[in-house]
Design a protein around this motif. Structure first.
Motif, mmCIF file in Angstrom:
data_model
loop_
_atom_site.group_PDB
_atom_site.id
_atom_site.type_symbol
_atom_site.label_atom_id
_atom_site.label_comp_id
_atom_site.label_asym_id
_atom_site.label_seq_id
_atom_site.Cartn_x
_atom_site.Cartn_y
_atom_site.Cartn_z
ATOM 1 N N PHE A 38 14.867 18.927 64.437
ATOM 2 C CA PHE A 38 14.806 17.497 64.144
ATOM 3 C C PHE A 38 13.352 17.013 64.096
ATOM 4 O O PHE A 38 12.981 16.192 63.247
ATOM 5 N N PHE A 39 12.531 17.514 65.002
ATOM 6 C CA PHE A 39 11.122 17.117 65.040
ATOM 7 C C PHE A 39 10.419 17.486 63.734
ATOM 8 O O PHE A 39 9.691 16.668 63.142
ATOM 9 N N TYR A 41 11.882 17.930 60.903
ATOM 10 C CA TYR A 41 12.475 17.117 59.839
ATOM 11 C C TYR A 41 11.735 15.792 59.711
ATOM 12 O O TYR A 41 11.422 15.345 58.593
ATOM 13 N N TRP A 42 11.440 15.146 60.844
ATOM 14 C CA TRP A 42 10.778 13.839 60.778
ATOM 15 C C TRP A 42 9.332 13.979 60.294
ATOM 16 O O TRP A 42 8.826 13.088 59.591
ATOM 17 N N ILE A 43 8.660 15.066 60.635
ATOM 18 C CA ILE A 43 7.315 15.298 60.094
ATOM 19 C C ILE A 43 7.381 15.461 58.581
ATOM 20 O O ILE A 43 6.566 14.889 57.841
ATOM 21 N N ALA A 45 9.667 14.221 56.631
ATOM 22 C CA ALA A 45 10.027 12.932 56.036
ATOM 23 C C ALA A 45 8.824 11.995 55.959
ATOM 24 O O ALA A 45 8.563 11.385 54.914
ATOM 25 N N VAL A 46 8.082 11.875 57.049
ATOM 26 C CA VAL A 46 6.940 10.947 57.079
ATOM 27 C C VAL A 46 5.853 11.409 56.114
ATOM 28 O O VAL A 46 5.311 10.618 55.323
ATOM 29 N N HIS A 84 3.400 18.770 55.520
ATOM 30 C CA HIS A 84 4.688 18.796 54.827
ATOM 31 C C HIS A 84 5.152 20.228 54.610
ATOM 32 O O HIS A 84 6.331 20.553 54.828
ATOM 33 N N LEU A 193 20.578 14.871 56.510
ATOM 34 C CA LEU A 193 20.622 14.072 57.730
ATOM 35 C C LEU A 193 22.061 13.677 58.065
ATOM 36 O O LEU A 193 22.462 13.692 59.241
ATOM 37 N N ASN A 209 15.340 15.296 70.302
ATOM 38 C CA ASN A 209 13.899 15.122 70.501
ATOM 39 C C ASN A 209 13.423 16.118 71.557
ATOM 40 O O ASN A 209 13.913 16.083 72.688
#
Length: 533
Positions: A38-39, A41-43, A45-46, A84, A193, A209
Motif C-alpha cells: 500500500f505504501f 501504491y501511494w508513492i 499515485a502521488v 514512480h 484500489l 500503513n
C-alpha cells in the motif's frame, strides 16, 4: 505440496531471523509486506499525478516531455519519475513475496480462500498498470512493448482487424493512442484500489500503513536510489526500425521474450493455466478443516469480547434467540473461522478455577476445549511435582502449534502445554498455575514477535497481561513470575536459553505466600478461587 511449503517456510524463517537481528519487529519488512505494498501504491499515485501535470500527449510530444522532466527538471520531475519507477518495482517485489510467503505459511486455504482468490486479479492489474506506463514514455523500449503486446493480443481470434498493424509506421499511429494509454494508466490503478478493498473484506484491522520507521527507511532508500541511479529513457521510438539492444525491466517484462517467441496457443495457454492454478490452489488438494468454534448459549452473556478479538470477522453479535435476559449472542460463521481459539481466550467464562460445574465457556474450540486445556495443565503440573527437588524452580511453558514444539522441551524443570494459538490462553490460567502451586513461574511463547500466524494472538495476549484488554491478568499475580518469549521456529536454542535465564531468576525470587496453596486445605482452595468462576 507439503514439501514445497515446508521448504519455502524454512527459507523465509531463516531470512526473518537474520532481519530480526538487524531490525525491531515493527521494521522487519517481511512482517509487513501488505502494508509496504500500500505504501508503494501511494508513492506511485502521488508521483504519477505530478508527472501527469507536465506530460504531453502525442507521438512526438510524449517522448520530449518525459525527457524535459528527466533532465531539465531533474531535481523535481526527474526524482518523481525515478520514485514512480522504483515504487512500481517495489510493489511487484513485495506482492510476489507476500504471495509466496502466505503460501509457505499455509495461509491461503480454508477460511482464507477469499483473500487468496481476490489477490489473483491484483497480480494482473499491477502488471497491466505497469505495461501501460511503459508505453507512455514512447521510447524504443515502449515500442518493443507495444509491438509484442499487440502481436500477442492478435493471436486471440477475437479481433476483426490486426492491432499490431497500427505500429507498422508513424502514419498508422495517431495521438489518440496516447489518450487511450493515459486513460488506461489512470483507470487501472483505480480499479486496483477497489479490488484491494475487496481483498481485505474478511480481514479485521488490516495493515495498510507500515510503521513510520519502516516507511521512512524505504522512502529514503528509494530517494537515494533515484538520485544515484535515476530512471532514464531509451532512444526515441522509431516505427521504421526494429528496436535492438534493449534493457528489459525483469520485474514487469520478464515474460515478454516468451510472448514474442512462443506460438499463441502455448503463450496464452501458459498464462491461462497459471492463472487457473493460482485460483484453484486453495482446493488443491481439498482442505480438511477442523471443526469451527462453537457457542454455548447457557454460558454466553453477549459481552462481545470474542467478536472484538476475532482476527477474521468470523463472529457476529446477533439478537438473542434463547429468551435469556441478554441483548445479544455470539454467532460463528464456519466459513470464516480459522480455528485459532482466540475467541475462547477472550471469553470471561473460560475460568479453570470452576469446579462446581462443568468447564464449558461461552465459546470454545471442539478439538481443543478449555476443559481439555485445564486437564493438560493439571497433568503437566503433576509431572513437575513428581520431579520436584528442593530449591529447584520449575516453569509451566505455554506455546502454540504453529510455533516451536514446546512439548519437546519437557523435563524435570519445564512442563509444557501447546495451544492452537497463544491467544487461546485465558489469562486466568496463569493465575491458576501459580496459585495451585503447579509451577514456580509461567512462560509464554508462540510465533516470532510481529508475526503471529493468526495475526493478533501475540498482540491480544500482551494487552491482556498488561491490563489493556479484557479479560486481563489479575493484579495479584506476581509479574516477576511471568515471562514472554516470542521466537520463531528456527530459534529453539534461543527459547531454551531464555527458559534457563528465567529459571535462574525464579531461584532468586521469594515465593509469594498469597499464591502458595500447598498447605491450604482443598475446601479453602475452592473457596478462594470461587470469584473466578
Amino acid at each position: 505440496m507439503n514439501r514445497l511449503r515446508a521448504a519455502l517456510r524454512t527459507a523465509f524463517e531463516r531470512l526473518e531471523v537474520l532481519l530480526d537481528a538487524a531490525f525491531p519487529p515493527a521494521w522487519n519488512p517481511l512482517y509487513h509486506l501488505g502494508g509496504l505494498g500500500f505504501f508503494f501504491y501511494w508513492i506511485v499515485a502521488v508521483s504519477g499525478v505530478y508527472l501527469f501535470i507536465f506530460f504531453d500527449t502525442g507521438i512526438t510530444a510524449a517522448f520530449a516531455s518525459v525527457e524535459r522532466l528527466t533532465h531539465d527538471q531533474w531535481y523535481a520531475g526527474g526524482v518523481m519519475r525515478s520514485l514512480h519507477r522504483y515504487a512500481s518495482d517495489g510493489m511487484v517485489v513485495v506482492m510476489v513475496l507476500h504471495l509466496v510467503r502466505e503460501f509457505s505459511l499455509d495461509r491461503y486455504r480454508g477460511a482464507r480462500w477469499f483473500t487468496w482468490v481476490t489477490g489473483v486479479p491484483i497480480l494482473w492489474l499491477v502488471f497491466l498498470s505497469g505495461i501501460t506506463g511503459y508505453w507512455l514514455v514512447w521510447d524504443t523500449l515502449a515500442q518493443y512493448v507495444a509491438v509484442v503486446s499487440t502481436e500477442w493480443l492478435d493471436r486471440l481470434p477475437i479481433f476483426g482487424l490486426s492491432i499490431a498493424r497500427n505500429f507498422l509506421s508513424s502514419a498508422t499511429l495517431d495521438d489518440r493512442f496516447f489518450t487511450l494509454m493515459i486513460f488506461l494508466h489512470i483507470a487501472l490503478p483505480l480499479v486496483l484500489l477497489l479490488v484491494l478493498w475487496i481483498h481485505l473484506q474478511r480481514v479485521k484491522r488490516p495493515e495498510i500503513n507500515p510503521a513510520r520507521g519502516l516507511a521512512a527507511g524505504m522512502f529514503l532508500t528509494m530517494l537515494a536510489l533515484s538520485l544515484v541511479k535515476p530512471a532514464t529513457s531509451h532512444g526515441p521510438a522509431d516505427l521504421g526500425a526494429v528496436p535492438a539492444d534493449l534493457g528489459l525491466d525483469w520485474f514487469y517484462l520478464g515474460l515478454y521474450p516468451l510472448f514474442e517467441s512462443w506460438p499463441g496457443v502455448a503463450s496464452w495457454g501458459m498464462v491461462l493455466v497459471l492463472t487457473l492454478i493460482l485460483v484453484a490452489l486453495p482446493w488443491l488438494p481439498p482442505f480438511r478443516a477442523a471443526p469451527a468454534a462453537v457457542v454455548d448459549l447457557a454460558n454466553c452473556n453477549g459481552c462481545t469480547r470474542c467478536a472484538l478479538d476475532c482476527p477474521y470477522e468470523a463472529i457476529q453479535m446477533m439478537r438473542r434467540s434463547d429468551g435469556r435476559p441478554f441483548e445479544a449472542e455470539a454467532v460463528v460463521d464456519p466459513d470464516r473461522c480459522v480455528r485459532c481459539g482466540i475467541c475462547a481466550g477472550a471469553c470471561p467464562t473460560s475460568m479453570p478455577f470452576r469446579r462446581a460445574s462443568a468447564l464449558i465457556p461461552g465459546i470454545d474450540l471442539p478439538e481443543l476445549t478449555v476443559a481439555t486445556l485445564r486437564e493438560r495443565v493439571d497433568a503437566a503440573g503433576a509431572e513437575l511435582r513428581a520431579a520436584r527437588r528442593a530449591g529447584a524452580p520449575q516453569v509451566m511453558l505455554f506455546g502454540c502449534h504453529p510455533g516451536i514444539d514446546v512439548t519437546a522441551l519437557r523435563n524435570e524443570a519445564v512442563g509444557a502445554v501447546s495451544l492452537a494459538c497463544i491467544g487461546q490462553l485465558p489469562p486466568s490460567f496463569i493465575d491458576y498455575v501459580l496459585s495451585r502451586d503447579l509451577a514456580d513461574g509461567v512462560a509464554l511463547t508462540g510465533c516470532a514477535e510481529g508475526e503471529c500466524r493468526h495475526r493478533f494472538g501475540i498482540d491480544w495476549t500482551e494487552a491482556r497481561l498488561e491490563g489493556r484488554r479484557d479479560p486481563h491478568l489479575r493484579k495479584r499475580v506476581p509479574r516477576e513470575r511471568l515471562e514472554t518469549i516470542w521466537v520463531g521456529r528456527p530459534e529453539t536454542g534461543r527459547l531454551r536459553d531464555a527458559l534457563d535465564a528465567f529459571l535462574a531468576r525464579l531461584g532468586e525470587v521469594e515465593a509469594p505466600k498469597a499464591l502458595r496453596r500447598a498447605a491450604v486445605p482443598p475446601s479453602r482452595q475452592l473457596e478462594a478461587g470461587a470469584d473466578h468462576g
